[in-house]
Each structure stands twice: as structure tokens, then as C-alpha cells.
Design a protein around this motif. Structure first.
Motif, PDB file in Angstrom:
ATOM      1  N   PRO A  96       0.806  -1.236   0.000  1.00 21.07           N
ATOM      2  CA  PRO A  96       0.000   0.000   0.000  1.00 21.07           C
ATOM      3  C   PRO A  96       0.836   1.281   0.000  1.00 21.07           C
ATOM      4  O   PRO A  96       0.396   2.301  -0.530  1.00 21.07           O
ATOM      5  CB  PRO A  96      -0.806  -0.125   1.302  1.00 21.07           C
ATOM      6  CG  PRO A  96      -0.860  -1.576   1.589  1.00 21.07           C
ATOM      7  CD  PRO A  96       0.426  -2.150   1.089  1.00 21.07           C
ATOM      8  N   ALA A  97       2.041   1.245   0.574  1.00 20.73           N
ATOM      9  CA  ALA A  97       2.872   2.444   0.627  1.00 20.73           C
ATOM     10  C   ALA A  97       3.275   2.936  -0.756  1.00 20.73           C
ATOM     11  O   ALA A  97       3.601   4.110  -0.946  1.00 20.73           O
ATOM     12  CB  ALA A  97       4.130   2.175   1.459  1.00 20.73           C
ATOM     13  N   ARG A  98       3.237   2.015  -1.749  1.00 15.27           N
ATOM     14  CA  ARG A  98       3.641   2.391  -3.105  1.00 15.27           C
ATOM     15  C   ARG A  98       2.482   2.927  -3.933  1.00 15.27           C
ATOM     16  O   ARG A  98       2.685   3.330  -5.084  1.00 15.27           O
ATOM     17  CB  ARG A  98       4.268   1.179  -3.805  1.00 15.27           C
ATOM     18  CG  ARG A  98       5.480   0.642  -3.072  1.00 15.27           C
ATOM     19  CD  ARG A  98       6.168  -0.465  -3.835  1.00 15.27           C
ATOM     20  NE  ARG A  98       6.819   0.024  -5.035  1.00 15.27           N
ATOM     21  CZ  ARG A  98       7.935  -0.494  -5.549  1.00 15.27           C
ATOM     22  NH1 ARG A  98       8.509  -1.522  -4.958  1.00 15.27           N
ATOM     23  NH2 ARG A  98       8.455  -0.017  -6.643  1.00 15.27           N
ATOM     24  N   ASP A  99       1.306   2.954  -3.364  1.00 15.42           N
ATOM     25  CA  ASP A  99       0.127   3.449  -4.087  1.00 15.42           C
ATOM     26  C   ASP A  99       0.269   4.951  -4.346  1.00 15.42           C
ATOM     27  O   ASP A  99       0.660   5.700  -3.450  1.00 15.42           O
ATOM     28  CB  ASP A  99      -1.127   3.174  -3.256  1.00 15.42           C
ATOM     29  CG  ASP A  99      -2.394   3.358  -4.082  1.00 15.42           C
ATOM     30  OD1 ASP A  99      -2.671   4.501  -4.497  1.00 15.42           O
ATOM     31  OD2 ASP A  99      -3.100   2.358  -4.309  1.00 15.42           O
ATOM     32  N   PRO A 100      -0.048   5.404  -5.557  1.00 15.97           N
ATOM     33  CA  PRO A 100       0.037   6.838  -5.867  1.00 15.97           C
ATOM     34  C   PRO A 100      -0.825   7.720  -4.966  1.00 15.97           C
ATOM     35  O   PRO A 100      -0.585   8.923  -4.852  1.00 15.97           O
ATOM     36  CB  PRO A 100      -0.435   6.917  -7.326  1.00 15.97           C
ATOM     37  CG  PRO A 100      -0.172   5.560  -7.885  1.00 15.97           C
ATOM     38  CD  PRO A 100      -0.385   4.609  -6.751  1.00 15.97           C
ATOM     39  N   GLN A 101      -1.827   7.139  -4.326  1.00 14.13           N
ATOM     40  CA  GLN A 101      -2.645   7.919  -3.407  1.00 14.13           C
ATOM     41  C   GLN A 101      -1.911   8.236  -2.115  1.00 14.13           C
ATOM     42  O   GLN A 101      -2.302   9.132  -1.374  1.00 14.13           O
ATOM     43  CB  GLN A 101      -3.939   7.157  -3.087  1.00 14.13           C
ATOM     44  CG  GLN A 101      -4.883   7.037  -4.285  1.00 14.13           C
ATOM     45  CD  GLN A 101      -6.194   6.380  -3.905  1.00 14.13           C
ATOM     46  OE1 GLN A 101      -6.293   5.723  -2.874  1.00 14.13           O
ATOM     47  NE2 GLN A 101      -7.200   6.566  -4.740  1.00 14.13           N
ATOM     48  N   ASP A 102      -0.843   7.506  -1.849  1.00 17.57           N
ATOM     49  CA  ASP A 102      -0.074   7.721  -0.623  1.00 17.57           C
ATOM     50  C   ASP A 102       1.298   8.332  -0.869  1.00 17.57           C
ATOM     51  O   ASP A 102       1.949   8.782   0.083  1.00 17.57           O
ATOM     52  CB  ASP A 102       0.122   6.390   0.116  1.00 17.57           C
ATOM     53  CG  ASP A 102      -1.191   5.813   0.610  1.00 17.57           C
ATOM     54  OD1 ASP A 102      -2.042   6.608   1.047  1.00 17.57           O
ATOM     55  OD2 ASP A 102      -1.367   4.588   0.539  1.00 17.57           O
ATOM     56  N   THR A 103       1.754   8.336  -2.104  1.00 17.44           N
ATOM     57  CA  THR A 103       3.128   8.720  -2.428  1.00 17.44           C
ATOM     58  C   THR A 103       3.160   9.725  -3.565  1.00 17.44           C
ATOM     59  O   THR A 103       2.395   9.621  -4.519  1.00 17.44           O
ATOM     60  CB  THR A 103       3.944   7.459  -2.809  1.00 17.44           C
ATOM     61  OG1 THR A 103       3.896   6.535  -1.722  1.00 17.44           O
ATOM     62  CG2 THR A 103       5.379   7.810  -3.113  1.00 17.44           C
ATOM     63  N   PHE A 104       4.078  10.688  -3.467  1.00 20.46           N
ATOM     64  CA  PHE A 104       4.244  11.698  -4.513  1.00 20.46           C
ATOM     65  C   PHE A 104       5.259  11.189  -5.548  1.00 20.46           C
ATOM     66  O   PHE A 104       6.471  11.232  -5.296  1.00 20.46           O
ATOM     67  CB  PHE A 104       4.740  13.024  -3.921  1.00 20.46           C
ATOM     68  CG  PHE A 104       3.730  13.706  -3.036  1.00 20.46           C
ATOM     69  CD1 PHE A 104       2.610  14.322  -3.574  1.00 20.46           C
ATOM     70  CD2 PHE A 104       3.912  13.732  -1.658  1.00 20.46           C
ATOM     71  CE1 PHE A 104       1.685  14.949  -2.760  1.00 20.46           C
ATOM     72  CE2 PHE A 104       2.993  14.363  -0.833  1.00 20.46           C
ATOM     73  CZ  PHE A 104       1.870  14.972  -1.391  1.00 20.46           C
ATOM     74  N   TYR A 105       4.757  10.718  -6.684  1.00 18.66           N
ATOM     75  CA  TYR A 105       5.627  10.248  -7.754  1.00 18.66           C
ATOM     76  C   TYR A 105       5.928  11.394  -8.728  1.00 18.66           C
ATOM     77  O   TYR A 105       5.040  12.187  -9.067  1.00 18.66           O
ATOM     78  CB  TYR A 105       4.974   9.106  -8.523  1.00 18.66           C
ATOM     79  CG  TYR A 105       5.001   7.780  -7.794  1.00 18.66           C
ATOM     80  CD1 TYR A 105       6.105   6.948  -7.896  1.00 18.66           C
ATOM     81  CD2 TYR A 105       3.931   7.386  -6.999  1.00 18.66           C
ATOM     82  CE1 TYR A 105       6.137   5.731  -7.222  1.00 18.66           C
ATOM     83  CE2 TYR A 105       3.953   6.176  -6.325  1.00 18.66           C
ATOM     84  CZ  TYR A 105       5.060   5.350  -6.440  1.00 18.66           C
ATOM     85  OH  TYR A 105       5.098   4.152  -5.774  1.00 18.66           O
ATOM     86  N   ILE A 106       7.173  11.441  -9.172  1.00 21.95           N
ATOM     87  CA  ILE A 106       7.561  12.375 -10.231  1.00 21.95           C
ATOM     88  C   ILE A 106       7.531  11.642 -11.567  1.00 21.95           C
ATOM     89  O   ILE A 106       6.992  12.132 -12.553  1.00 21.95           O
ATOM     90  CB  ILE A 106       8.956  12.953  -9.945  1.00 21.95           C
ATOM     91  CG1 ILE A 106       8.918  13.748  -8.626  1.00 21.95           C
ATOM     92  CG2 ILE A 106       9.426  13.848 -11.098  1.00 21.95           C
ATOM     93  CD1 ILE A 106      10.255  14.216  -8.145  1.00 21.95           C
ATOM     94  N   THR A 107       8.107  10.449 -11.591  1.00 18.74           N
ATOM     95  CA  THR A 107       7.965   9.502 -12.702  1.00 18.74           C
ATOM     96  C   THR A 107       7.696   8.138 -12.067  1.00 18.74           C
ATOM     97  O   THR A 107       7.573   8.023 -10.840  1.00 18.74           O
ATOM     98  CB  THR A 107       9.233   9.433 -13.564  1.00 18.74           C
ATOM     99  OG1 THR A 107      10.303   8.830 -12.795  1.00 18.74           O
ATOM    100  CG2 THR A 107       9.673  10.827 -14.013  1.00 18.74           C
ATOM    101  N   ASP A 108       7.642   7.094 -12.887  1.00 19.26           N
ATOM    102  CA  ASP A 108       7.416   5.750 -12.342  1.00 19.26           C
ATOM    103  C   ASP A 108       8.559   5.313 -11.430  1.00 19.26           C
ATOM    104  O   ASP A 108       8.365   4.478 -10.532  1.00 19.26           O
ATOM    105  CB  ASP A 108       7.260   4.731 -13.482  1.00 19.26           C
ATOM    106  CG  ASP A 108       5.956   4.928 -14.239  1.00 19.26           C
ATOM    107  OD1 ASP A 108       5.049   5.589 -13.689  1.00 19.26           O
ATOM    108  OD2 ASP A 108       5.850   4.435 -15.376  1.00 19.26           O
TER     109      ASP A 108
END
Length: 339
Positions: free
Chosen positions: A151-163
Motif C-alpha cells: 500500500p505504501a507504493r500506491d500513488p494515493q499515498d506517495t508523490f511520484y515524479i515519474t514511475d
């Protein structure tokens, strides 16, 4: 010509007398005595005079020039003295007035807590290590045994710049970088900003601060972790502080545990600060997972270690009984002056 010279002299003296600033005087000098000035224009007519008149007119012209130049010099001195006097009056300091009080800056409560943490762990032989806030997923997740379904890798929890690039969600990435560059024994703490996609409220913020620790050496056990964290809590809150460890799960440590601090406000009886439980969650910790060591080319048969992660905001809020995390970021002087 004699009359012309006399008129120029009289006119010049009158205008110099009326001048109110140095620029006006300089302009007069150019207009009267310059290459294209009025006196120069008259002197160009000398060729029309007889041989007997020339020396007489030449001497008179020199006298007129000298008179004008001397008057200009005196006037400039007067104006300079006047300007100095006016400037001194404007810049006069009344030494009888009370002095102005300048506010002295104070350390922010988060910096106070961080400095205390550094002092405590440095005293136990730890080094302070920093790392990038814009990080690669392999350092934040992959090498920390956190697979893509976590779950920590979900985009709802993490600010991604790229993949593959993101704003770090924890400073554990610094631990990985340290293990890749440095062979055991290792004893570090890694404080810094971290980012998670949380809504702002009294206990959450998308930007907050962590201080994570890592120890890798031969023969390190959970007992070493427990003793270290108990010593840390006593140094931070006093020798009478009580802590407890609860089993937990983190993908990068096994076994894992949460450490709680007995509520210092109610003494464990239950209050609004501890939400009636008598204990306040303080940090997560555990023995470093063997796979994490393998990922960093460290032999888990030879070395073991422990890791922990502390939220600086949580410590500051517990120490100073702050009930709203937002107070730490709003730069309200009424709040900050208390520290």
C-alpha cells in the motif's frame, strides 16, 4: 569691447550670487568661460583691434575672467558648506531617545528536538548522514523489501515524479545508500524531510520530518535495539520514563515492534493527550530483514542489525504538549516565542 567685458562681468556676478546649488554654478561657468562661452566669443574679436588696443583689452579680459573664476570658486565653497550643514541636520541622532529593541531569534521546536536527538545518538557513537529528498524507487521501496503490491507504493499515498522517481516517503533510503557505500560496522542516524500524500489536519501533514537509525555489526540482536531505544527515551524524557514494545510488521525488519511511551500527562491512567489509552505511540523499529542485507551485499550469516524510525513532529508534540501539528508550520510568533 571694454563695455561688453564690463557687462559680462556684472551679469556674471549677479547670476553667481543668485545661484542656489552647485550644478547651477557649474552651468554658469560653462556658459560664461567655456570654449563656446560669452567671454570667449568676445575674445575672438581681438583680431579686429589695433595693435595698441590689443594688450589693453587682453589685460582687461584676463581680469574679468579671473574675477568670475574667483567668484565662482567662493560660491561653490559656500554652497558645499550649506549642503553639509543641511545634511548634518537631517542625519542628526538624538542620543536622548530610547534605543530600539531588536527581537532575538529562537530555535524552532523541531530544531530543538532534532539537536537533542543528534546529541543523544552521537553520544552513543552514531554518525549523522544525509541523503536526497528526490529519490529512486529502488532505494525507497525495492531494496527495502517493499514489493509493488504494498500500500505504501500506491500513488494515493506517495508523490511520484515519474514511475521510478519520487519524493522520499522515509529516510530509510539513506540507510540503503549507506550500506551500499560502507561496510559494517555501521551506526548512523538519518534525519530529514519526508513526503506523503496526507490531508492536512491536527496530526497529519504532506511534509514532515523523520530521524531513522541503523546499526549493522556482528552479533546484533533485538536486545541491543531494545536497550538502545530505552536509553534514548530516558535521555530524552527523563530517567523515570516508561516504555513498552508491541509486535508489529514492517517489510524491511523481522521481528518488528512499535515502541510506546507511557503518557507523561496522566501517568498511564488515560487522558485526552493519549486518547484514553495511557500510552502514546512513539516509533517503529525492528531487526533488519536478512533480504535487505543481501540486497546491499552484506552477508546475513555474518552480520545482523537493527533499525528504527522516529517522527520529529511527534516527539516535539509530546514534549511540549502541542495538540495541533499545524502550529509547527504556521510561523505564528505567539506560538514560537514560547520556546
Amino acid at each position: 569691447m571694454k563695455e561688453q567685458l564690463s557687462n559680462i562681468q556684472q551679469k556674471a556676478l549677479d547670476e553667481i550670487k543668485k545661484a542656489v546649488d552647485i550644478k547651477t554654478v557649474d552651468d554658469l561657468k560653462v556658459r560664461l568661460l567655456g570654449k563656446k562661452g560669452e567671454l570667449t566669443a568676445i575674445l575672438k574679436q581681438m583680431g579686429q583691434l589695433s595693435a595698441e588696443e590689443r594688450p589693453v583689452m587682453g589685460q582687461l579680459a584676463n581680469q574679468v575672467r579671473e574675477c568670475i573664476e574667483n567668484d565662482i570658486a567662493r560660491k561653490k565653497e559656500q554652497l558645499k558648506a550649506l549642503e553639509t550643514e543641511i545634511k548634518l541636520k537631517k542625519e542628526t541622532v538624538d542620543v536622548t531617545l530610547p534605543g530600539r529593541k531588536f527581537e532575538q531569534g529562537r530555535r524552532h521546536p523541531l530544531n530543538i528536538v532534532l539537536d537533542d536527538l543528534k546529541e543523544i545518538f552521537k553520544g552513543m557513537g552514531y554518525s549523522v548522514v544525509d541523503g536526497p529528498e528526490v529519490e529512486e524507487t529502488k532505494y525507497v521501496f525495492d531494496m527495502l523489501n517493499t514489493d509493488e503490491g504494498h500500500p505504501a507504493r500506491d500513488p494515493q499515498d506517495t508523490f511520484y515524479i515519474t514511475d521510478k522517481i519520487l519524493l522520499r516517503t522515509q529516510t530509510s533510503s539513506v540507510q540503503i545508500r549507506t550500506m551500499l557505500k560502507t561496510k559494517p560496522p555501521i551506526a548512523i542516524i538519518s534525519p530529514g524531510r519526508v513526503y506523503r500524500s496526507d490531508a492536512v489536519d491536527a496530526t497529519h501533514s504532506p511534509i514532515f520530518h523523520q530521524c531513522e537509525g541503523l546499526v549493522i555489526d556482528k552479533g546484533i540482536t533485538f536486545g541491543d535495539l531494545k536497550g538502545t531505544l530505552e536509553m534514548f527515551a530516558k535521555r530524552l524524557y527523563g530517567s523515570d520514563v516508561k516504555v513498552r514494545f508491541r509486535p508489529h510488521h514492517f517489510p524491511y525488519t523481522e521481528p518488528s515492534a512499535e515502541m510506546d511511551l507511557q503518557c507523561f500527562k496522566c501517568g498511564g491512567k488515560g487522558c485526552s493527550l493519549c486518547k484514553g489509552e495511557g500510552w502514546i505511540e512513539m516509533l517503529g523499529s525492528g531487526v533488519v530483514h536478512p533480504q535487505v542485507l543481501i540486497n546491499c551485499d552484506i552477508d546475513p550469516e555474518e552480520y545482523s542489525g537493527f533499525a528504527f524510525g522516529i517522527g520529529l513532529e511527534r516527539i516535539a508534540m509530546m514534549r511540549y504538549e502541542i495538540d495541533d501539528m499545524r502550529l509547527l508550520y504556521e510561523n505564528d510568533l505567539r506560538f514560537l516565542k514560547q520556546f
